[in-house]
Design a protein around this motif. Sequence first.
Motif, PDB file in Angstrom:
ATOM      1  N   CYS A 335      13.733 -57.121  14.443  1.00 17.85           N
ATOM      2  CA  CYS A 335      13.704 -55.788  15.034  1.00 17.85           C
ATOM      3  C   CYS A 335      12.329 -55.543  15.650  1.00 17.85           C
ATOM      4  O   CYS A 335      11.436 -56.378  15.553  1.00 17.85           O
ATOM      5  CB  CYS A 335      14.004 -54.704  13.990  1.00 17.85           C
ATOM      6  SG  CYS A 335      12.778 -54.585  12.662  1.00 17.85           S
ATOM      7  N   GLY A 336      12.158 -54.393  16.269  1.00 15.41           N
ATOM      8  CA  GLY A 336      10.872 -54.061  16.861  1.00 15.41           C
ATOM      9  C   GLY A 336      10.722 -52.566  17.049  1.00 15.41           C
ATOM     10  O   GLY A 336      11.692 -51.807  16.933  1.00 15.41           O
ATOM     11  N   LEU A 337       9.489 -52.144  17.330  1.00 17.54           N
ATOM     12  CA  LEU A 337       9.182 -50.741  17.561  1.00 17.54           C
ATOM     13  C   LEU A 337       8.366 -50.605  18.838  1.00 17.54           C
ATOM     14  O   LEU A 337       7.571 -51.478  19.180  1.00 17.54           O
ATOM     15  CB  LEU A 337       8.373 -50.151  16.392  1.00 17.54           C
ATOM     16  CG  LEU A 337       8.979 -50.213  14.991  1.00 17.54           C
ATOM     17  CD1 LEU A 337       7.974 -49.684  13.971  1.00 17.54           C
ATOM     18  CD2 LEU A 337      10.284 -49.451  14.923  1.00 17.54           C
ATOM     19  N   PHE A 338       8.573 -49.504  19.534  1.00 15.78           N
ATOM     20  CA  PHE A 338       7.732 -49.139  20.664  1.00 15.78           C
ATOM     21  C   PHE A 338       7.209 -47.743  20.403  1.00 15.78           C
ATOM     22  O   PHE A 338       7.981 -46.834  20.046  1.00 15.78           O
ATOM     23  CB  PHE A 338       8.518 -49.149  21.979  1.00 15.78           C
ATOM     24  CG  PHE A 338       7.730 -48.595  23.141  1.00 15.78           C
ATOM     25  CD1 PHE A 338       6.809 -49.381  23.798  1.00 15.78           C
ATOM     26  CD2 PHE A 338       7.877 -47.268  23.537  1.00 15.78           C
ATOM     27  CE1 PHE A 338       6.054 -48.873  24.850  1.00 15.78           C
ATOM     28  CE2 PHE A 338       7.130 -46.746  24.584  1.00 15.78           C
ATOM     29  CZ  PHE A 338       6.210 -47.558  25.246  1.00 15.78           C
ATOM     30  N   GLY A 339       5.890 -47.542  20.542  1.00 16.36           N
ATOM     31  CA  GLY A 339       5.317 -46.239  20.248  1.00 16.36           C
ATOM     32  C   GLY A 339       4.252 -45.819  21.234  1.00 16.36           C
ATOM     33  O   GLY A 339       3.595 -46.655  21.868  1.00 16.36           O
ATOM     34  N   VAL A 340       4.095 -44.516  21.364  1.00 11.89           N
ATOM     35  CA  VAL A 340       3.025 -43.916  22.163  1.00 11.89           C
ATOM     36  C   VAL A 340       2.152 -43.111  21.210  1.00 11.89           C
ATOM     37  O   VAL A 340       2.641 -42.190  20.538  1.00 11.89           O
ATOM     38  CB  VAL A 340       3.579 -42.998  23.261  1.00 11.89           C
ATOM     39  CG1 VAL A 340       2.443 -42.238  23.950  1.00 11.89           C
ATOM     40  CG2 VAL A 340       4.378 -43.801  24.279  1.00 11.89           C
ATOM     41  N   TYR A 341       0.879 -43.476  21.131  1.00  7.79           N
ATOM     42  CA  TYR A 341      -0.062 -42.783  20.235  1.00  7.79           C
ATOM     43  C   TYR A 341      -0.987 -41.885  21.043  1.00  7.79           C
ATOM     44  O   TYR A 341      -1.421 -42.221  22.147  1.00  7.79           O
ATOM     45  CB  TYR A 341      -0.913 -43.783  19.459  1.00  7.79           C
ATOM     46  CG  TYR A 341      -2.123 -43.128  18.802  1.00  7.79           C
ATOM     47  CD1 TYR A 341      -2.015 -42.535  17.551  1.00  7.79           C
ATOM     48  CD2 TYR A 341      -3.345 -43.062  19.472  1.00  7.79           C
ATOM     49  CE1 TYR A 341      -3.110 -41.894  16.972  1.00  7.79           C
ATOM     50  CE2 TYR A 341      -4.442 -42.423  18.906  1.00  7.79           C
ATOM     51  CZ  TYR A 341      -4.316 -41.841  17.659  1.00  7.79           C
ATOM     52  OH  TYR A 341      -5.391 -41.191  17.088  1.00  7.79           O
ATOM     53  N   ALA A 342      -1.312 -40.732  20.465  1.00 12.25           N
ATOM     54  CA  ALA A 342      -2.342 -39.857  21.029  1.00 12.25           C
ATOM     55  C   ALA A 342      -3.033 -39.112  19.904  1.00 12.25           C
ATOM     56  O   ALA A 342      -2.400 -38.737  18.912  1.00 12.25           O
ATOM     57  CB  ALA A 342      -1.748 -38.874  22.032  1.00 12.25           C
ATOM     58  N   GLY A 343      -4.334 -38.894  20.068  1.00  9.50           N
ATOM     59  CA  GLY A 343      -5.094 -38.057  19.150  1.00  9.50           C
ATOM     60  C   GLY A 343      -5.646 -36.870  19.922  1.00  9.50           C
ATOM     61  O   GLY A 343      -6.315 -37.056  20.939  1.00  9.50           O
ATOM     62  N   CYS A 344      -5.351 -35.657  19.472  1.00  9.73           N
ATOM     63  CA  CYS A 344      -5.738 -34.470  20.247  1.00  9.73           C
ATOM     64  C   CYS A 344      -5.990 -33.296  19.306  1.00  9.73           C
ATOM     65  O   CYS A 344      -5.695 -33.362  18.112  1.00  9.73           O
ATOM     66  CB  CYS A 344      -4.640 -34.100  21.243  1.00  9.73           C
ATOM     67  SG  CYS A 344      -3.059 -33.686  20.467  1.00  9.73           S
ATOM     68  N   ARG A 345      -6.514 -32.215  19.856  1.00 13.40           N
ATOM     69  CA  ARG A 345      -6.709 -31.014  19.063  1.00 13.40           C
ATOM     70  C   ARG A 345      -5.350 -30.447  18.643  1.00 13.40           C
ATOM     71  O   ARG A 345      -4.390 -30.500  19.424  1.00 13.40           O
ATOM     72  CB  ARG A 345      -7.509 -29.977  19.848  1.00 13.40           C
ATOM     73  CG  ARG A 345      -9.000 -30.282  19.906  1.00 13.40           C
ATOM     74  CD  ARG A 345      -9.741 -29.277  20.764  1.00 13.40           C
ATOM     75  NE  ARG A 345      -9.454 -29.506  22.198  1.00 13.40           N
ATOM     76  CZ  ARG A 345      -9.940 -28.742  23.165  1.00 13.40           C
ATOM     77  NH1 ARG A 345     -10.698 -27.692  22.873  1.00 13.40           N
ATOM     78  NH2 ARG A 345      -9.667 -29.017  24.431  1.00 13.40           N
ATOM     79  N   PRO A 346      -5.255 -29.910  17.435  1.00 18.84           N
ATOM     80  CA  PRO A 346      -3.960 -29.444  16.935  1.00 18.84           C
ATOM     81  C   PRO A 346      -3.264 -28.445  17.850  1.00 18.84           C
ATOM     82  O   PRO A 346      -2.039 -28.467  17.967  1.00 18.84           O
ATOM     83  CB  PRO A 346      -4.314 -28.807  15.583  1.00 18.84           C
ATOM     84  CG  PRO A 346      -5.541 -29.547  15.143  1.00 18.84           C
ATOM     85  CD  PRO A 346      -6.315 -29.817  16.394  1.00 18.84           C
ATOM     86  N   ASN A 347      -4.030 -27.577  18.515  1.00 18.12           N
ATOM     87  CA  ASN A 347      -3.383 -26.578  19.366  1.00 18.12           C
ATOM     88  C   ASN A 347      -2.887 -27.156  20.689  1.00 18.12           C
ATOM     89  O   ASN A 347      -2.300 -26.438  21.509  1.00 18.12           O
ATOM     90  CB  ASN A 347      -4.330 -25.402  19.625  1.00 18.12           C
ATOM     91  CG  ASN A 347      -5.590 -25.796  20.367  1.00 18.12           C
ATOM     92  OD1 ASN A 347      -5.811 -26.976  20.654  1.00 18.12           O
ATOM     93  ND2 ASN A 347      -6.430 -24.817  20.680  1.00 18.12           N
ATOM     94  N   GLN A 348      -3.119 -28.468  20.915  1.00 15.12           N
ATOM     95  CA  GLN A 348      -2.653 -29.101  22.143  1.00 15.12           C
ATOM     96  C   GLN A 348      -1.566 -30.150  21.900  1.00 15.12           C
ATOM     97  O   GLN A 348      -1.158 -30.855  22.825  1.00 15.12           O
ATOM     98  CB  GLN A 348      -3.837 -29.742  22.876  1.00 15.12           C
ATOM     99  CG  GLN A 348      -4.851 -28.718  23.368  1.00 15.12           C
ATOM    100  CD  GLN A 348      -6.031 -29.350  24.082  1.00 15.12           C
ATOM    101  OE1 GLN A 348      -6.435 -30.466  23.768  1.00 15.12           O
ATOM    102  NE2 GLN A 348      -6.593 -28.643  25.046  1.00 15.12           N
TER     103      GLN A 348
END
Length: 459
Positions: A335-348
């Motif tokens: 099997c496999g996974l594809f992901g999009v990661y982001a780190g941002c301010r909580p209100n955004q």
Amino acid sequence: MTSRSSRTTARTSSEARAVARTQTLLRGRDGVGTVRRTTLPGGLRVVTETLPSVRSATFGIWAHVGSRDETPTLNGATHYLEHLLFKGTAKRSALDISAALDAVGGEMNAFTAKEYTCYYARVLDTDLPLAIDVVCDMLTGSTIEPEDVEAERGVILEEIAMTEDDPGDCVHDLFAHTMLGDSPVGRPVLGTVDTVNALSRDQIARFYKRHYDPTRLVVAAAGNVDHARVVRQVRSVFEKAGALGRTDAEPTGPRTGSRAVRAAGRVEVLGRKTEQAHVILGMPGLARTDDRRWAMGVLNTALGGGMSSRLFQEVREKRGLAYSVYSYTSSFADCGLFGVYAGCRPNQVHDVLKICRAELDQVAEAGLTDDEIGRAIGQLSGATVLGLEDTGALMNRIGKSELCWGEQMSVDDMLARIAAVTPDEVRALAHDILGQRPSLSVIGPLKDKQAARLHDTVA
């Protein structure tokens, strides 16, 4: 009654099976880049790649065992054992092991993944025999003393705490759980505080005996190495340790099977008092052996693999909503996974997720442009070559290839496969992968109303 001639024939056949089998898997230019494999009696494989122009060598042993081979109660045992093999053998104490490599300016380490474990040392070419002796001794002769088990338990608990303190790291474990649930592939490699505290010395010792069989090991060496000499040295250490077992044993083949990942529309939120919210939006990807993996590499690169990628441009460059944003793939045997990661301010968080989801939907429906695909092929090709410019990377490539695929592919062949990817293949794959309903994992200080709105992202 067995006749004398029959006994002689049987013994001759057994002796024939006991002979080491050597093959040239890839022929380099003037001997540079030649990859050879020898299968020793007992099923142990030794693969090497020769680069006479360098002055270093990296030696490693890959074990066909990872966290997915654990039961729920043994979660974390593979990683625990990785630590314990550095704690001493019948020949060497933990200090002896580390001092031996330090004295020659070498580097030694190990890592545990979901489907394999690797122990390695990088040294000057003249010190390769020392590296072989030390690493092979660790793999074949660990004593796993009770006092070492207890001492290392505290170290591993600190490692778990360190991971928990890094939400940008921890969110990837959360995403695996979101997508794969409480399955062997979905559980964390490190285990949990509860499972690590519950593991006993006897459980770990049995795990060691069961999984560190020579048929489940691949020895790999790359750099200024002589294949025949490496084979002789490895064989000598394993034979002295009585670790080669039955002479007619055959190597364990690559993992097989098919696991469907059904996690559409799942949302998991872990509340933490962090400055940023860490999010992964993703869906099922491709298994490691899927022929479409070359197109997947191009798609991933164009979508979120560099500064010119769609996600980087839309989220960071145009709107300034995140410092770190990227896409990635995780591929396993089944099997496999594809992901999009982001780190941002909580209100955004919602703005970032809205943009990411819109880009995924747009690429799924309309595909990438020819220019984007061409640029991604160039970027992926360059990264492939540049990533193999040191002996450690070469050792990783040949060792993992032998363990996970059972074959070797030259760099030229890899580049040819990447170059052969067509825009139509990428667009068809984008429709199949990105057109699936996503799931979402979030770590951060989100309020109840914010968390409730997250389900809209995966609707």
